[in-house]
Design an enzyme around this catalytic site. Sequence first.
Site, short mmCIF file in Angstrom:
data_model
loop_
_atom_site.label_atom_id
_atom_site.label_comp_id
_atom_site.label_asym_id
_atom_site.label_seq_id
_atom_site.Cartn_x
_atom_site.Cartn_y
_atom_site.Cartn_z
N SER A 1 -120.66 89.06 34.44
CA SER A 1 -120.27 87.89 35.22
C SER A 1 -120.03 86.72 34.27
O SER A 1 -119.14 86.78 33.43
CB SER A 1 -121.34 87.59 36.27
OG SER A 1 -120.83 86.74 37.27
N TYR B 1 -126.41 85.69 28.77
CA TYR B 1 -125.82 85.14 29.99
C TYR B 1 -125.40 83.68 29.76
O TYR B 1 -124.24 83.37 29.67
CB TYR B 1 -126.78 85.26 31.16
CG TYR B 1 -126.12 84.93 32.48
CD1 TYR B 1 -125.31 85.86 33.12
CD2 TYR B 1 -126.27 83.68 33.07
CE1 TYR B 1 -124.68 85.56 34.31
CE2 TYR B 1 -125.65 83.36 34.27
CZ TYR B 1 -124.85 84.31 34.88
OH TYR B 1 -124.21 84.00 36.07
N HIS C 1 -119.63 93.38 42.86
CA HIS C 1 -120.11 92.64 41.71
C HIS C 1 -121.38 93.24 41.12
O HIS C 1 -121.84 92.81 40.06
CB HIS C 1 -120.35 91.18 42.10
CG HIS C 1 -120.40 90.23 40.96
ND1 HIS C 1 -119.37 90.08 40.05
CD2 HIS C 1 -121.37 89.38 40.54
CE1 HIS C 1 -119.70 89.17 39.15
NE2 HIS C 1 -120.91 88.74 39.42
N ASP D 1 -114.84 93.89 43.89
CA ASP D 1 -115.61 92.71 43.49
C ASP D 1 -114.92 91.47 44.05
O ASP D 1 -113.86 91.07 43.58
CB ASP D 1 -115.69 92.63 41.96
CG ASP D 1 -116.66 91.55 41.48
OD1 ASP D 1 -117.03 90.68 42.30
OD2 ASP D 1 -117.04 91.58 40.30
#
Length: 700
Positions: free
Chosen positions: A548, A468, A667, A632
């Site tokens: 993301s 991430y 999302h 999203d």
Amino acid sequence: MAVSSTLVTFGQGQKTNTMKYPQTNKGTTVDVYFDSKVADPYRWLEDDKSAETGAWVKAQNEVTYNYLSQIPFRDLVKQRMEKLWNYEKIGAPFKEGEYTYYYKNNGLQNQSVLYRKDANGTETIFLDPNTFSKDGTTSLGGLDFSKDGSKVAYAISEGGSDWRKVIIMDAVSQKIIEDTIVDVKFSGVSWKGNEGFYYSSYDKPKGSELSAKTDQHKLYFHKLGTAQKTDKVVFGADKKRRYVGGSVTDDNRYLVITAANSTYGNELYIKDLSKVNSPIVTIVDNFKSSNNIIENEGTKLFIDTDFNAPNKRIVTVDVNNPKPANWKNFIAETENVLATSTGGGYFFANYMQDAVSVVKQYDYSGKLIRQIELPGVGTAGGFGGKKKENTLYYSFTNYITPGSTFSFDATTGLSTVYQRPKVDFNSEEYESKQVFYTSKDGTKIPMIITHKKGLKLDGTNPTMLYGYGGFNISLTPSFSIANAVWMENGGVYAVPNLRGGGEYGKKWHDAGTKMQKQNVFDDFIAAAEYLIAEKYTSSNYLAIRGGSNGGLLVGAVMTQRPDLMKVALPAVGVLDMLRYHTFTAGAGWAYDYGTAQDNKDMFNYLKAYSPVHNIQKGIQYPATMVTTGDHDDRVVPAHSFKFAAELQEKQTGSNPVLIRIDINAGHGAGKSVAATIQENVDIQAFTLYNMGVVLLPKLD
């Protein structure tokens, strides 16, 4: 589960490229940034309302699902995942009024059901989100009770959208008591007695609510018995802030207001609700630190802050003179990052020590009561509750331990198993270890590697590298059914704690932001190189995955080092770094990214790694499956659409480029169990198939 055969693979060069992609028309749009012209041929895909975009989505999904349907072991992966997923899940109980509430899922229900028990122990269903819609795409987006438990406001999300509707109900009779509140976004609900509640939202945007920019958040008060159109703006009408939140203290005395323009740093305000027409008092007047009031004793405030404390501390101050100059340490900063909860008349300091939990208990004088003995090395969360409750609850998990709930006696410090799930997974057959590897600039990065015991380090193990690296978010050990299936099938699962995350505090976060963002990508590349050097895997058996901001990570790394991995799996990614800030609340991410409009240097830096802008002809990129949802409105699907179109046009060689677009999905939050399982099945089947796997291990 015992594995009685190994993965069978064929040679990597045996496949030929027979992919035929839908035609994606190219436009002539060109933007000018400072003195540079940048073509944006797929700008038309940003129009989520157009028939052309809808037709493109349908055509792409047809290609993707046709490809996936031909993977011989896809159904076997699904059968195993459904079987493993099918166990009862019960959340920690919480008391509201005269009832005890808890969430429960019988195994494969699309959404967990909220139950309650009365004083006699009689169980009834309180809310069943599975009845909200026929296809499971409407989910429970939040739930808040009034302080006495007599009223409840719950939010629903339709199609995964961040926009919510709030339904108000009498909790005792379970009857809806007034009209639904609509157009609520990025907000909880906080009750002021039984009079009404505070909530936040934006004005309805012009154009598509799924992609149009939203940048002025306002805090409202809704008084029960009145129409929403009469709700008064409490904060945000004259001060333009992108994120505004309001919460009432447990004693109903104060309204706490936070306001921010980005995902890090906030102003802090307080209003005395016990006095008519009291002013809103400023505590922090800038965005240079993160601050939140977590508790009060009368006029004494307890504030969680990283002001002059990058790893966070708790301070106290009197509400009558609350400026930072008067703050006093209550729990001082340490070398480990602090997260705090309160319950049972105590504070619980949950520290991250190399991404695993260490929890300490303090009383209201700041005295250390004990360090809590946890069930093992992993992630503990919870320890929250009402001040008068002596029994609290916490969860514990790691990569090989399914999440269990423990009850905790706040007086004695004794933990007792409350609920341990019965999962068809033998943790004893797996191991999880933490290593530290060296990134490009010499920084030591921790990574946890998990796999079946007895793994042969011969470079042929299918490996999923997940990352991430942003927004101060920490990746801590947690169990996943999908990862369990991956490891059962001979896979290695590796998670590095990259810079940009929150594992080592604000300095670690800042080291992966703006013009230091390349550090994050370098950390991820170094993780892959470590796994290859140590012969956990090789480039032909390595997949990289992230969602993301992690989708950006995957997109950047696969375009910078396409030779490093066989498969790339960017999910709901921020992939157009020149335009991300023009959609929905994207401008709020500027603390981490900067924007192309800031200055020429920032534009050049963003363009140099923006995944959409760095795909080149003549290069063989890894087999790629982009995943997104058509609803999203956090990271709009146009990012993924444009990236897939560029990659399909320019890909060289036999590796496929697919985009899998969930319909009526956002999302990720609130996604149905069925949709979640199928997505994970498709990701694993695609990954193994493109690594050359033709036969899965047999499981006894």
